[in-house]
Write a protein that holds these residues in place. Sequence first.
Motif, mmCIF file in Angstrom:
data_model
loop_
_atom_site.group_PDB
_atom_site.id
_atom_site.type_symbol
_atom_site.label_atom_id
_atom_site.label_comp_id
_atom_site.label_asym_id
_atom_site.label_seq_id
_atom_site.Cartn_x
_atom_site.Cartn_y
_atom_site.Cartn_z
ATOM 1 N N GLN A 4 9.585 -13.327 12.404
ATOM 2 C CA GLN A 4 10.222 -14.358 11.519
ATOM 3 C C GLN A 4 10.035 -15.587 11.885
ATOM 4 O OE1 GLN A 4 14.449 -13.713 11.651
ATOM 5 N NE2 GLN A 4 14.870 -14.922 9.775
ATOM 6 N N ASP A 5 10.093 -15.927 13.409
ATOM 7 C CA ASP A 5 9.758 -17.352 13.942
ATOM 8 C C ASP A 5 8.279 -17.692 13.273
ATOM 9 O OD1 ASP A 5 12.376 -17.470 14.981
ATOM 10 O OD2 ASP A 5 11.212 -16.927 16.987
ATOM 11 N N PHE A 6 7.364 -16.811 13.341
ATOM 12 C CA PHE A 6 6.048 -17.204 13.125
ATOM 13 C C PHE A 6 5.843 -17.731 11.552
ATOM 14 C CE2 PHE A 6 2.268 -15.684 10.837
ATOM 15 C CZ PHE A 6 1.306 -16.495 11.539
ATOM 16 N N TYR A 7 6.630 -16.839 10.761
ATOM 17 C CA TYR A 7 6.620 -17.134 9.156
ATOM 18 C C TYR A 7 7.376 -18.373 8.937
ATOM 19 C CZ TYR A 7 4.702 -12.545 8.182
ATOM 20 O OH TYR A 7 3.692 -11.687 8.231
ATOM 21 N N LEU A 8 8.433 -18.670 9.827
ATOM 22 C CA LEU A 8 9.165 -19.868 9.698
ATOM 23 C C LEU A 8 8.192 -21.020 9.982
ATOM 24 C CD1 LEU A 8 11.673 -21.547 8.889
ATOM 25 C CD2 LEU A 8 12.434 -21.267 11.213
ATOM 26 N N LEU A 9 7.409 -20.837 11.238
ATOM 27 C CA LEU A 9 6.807 -22.312 11.650
ATOM 28 C C LEU A 9 5.381 -22.389 10.521
ATOM 29 C CD1 LEU A 9 5.890 -24.140 13.801
ATOM 30 C CD2 LEU A 9 4.882 -22.231 14.970
#
Length: 90
Positions: A4-9
Amino acid sequence: DSAQDFYLLATLIGLVQGGIQSLSRSHFAKFVPEQQTSTYFAIFNLFGKFSAILGPALMGIVALLSGSSRASLIVVVIFFFIGLSLLKIS
């Protein structure tokens, strides 16, 4: 640390990357003589292609030597400050 952090970034980077590219081209156009725009923009494009190879290669080398992909981000920080200093002197 998570998907989820990767997709947000990735989403945040995708939202600003196109705008930054167009701003850099318009800023570069201020310094180019009108009679030689094609020559200067060809060089600009060449350096863009060169940086697309050099940046990831240097990041990979640093990650390989240090054993950490986080340490390879120092390459990005160094290039950022080099670019910032070049903009300040121009």
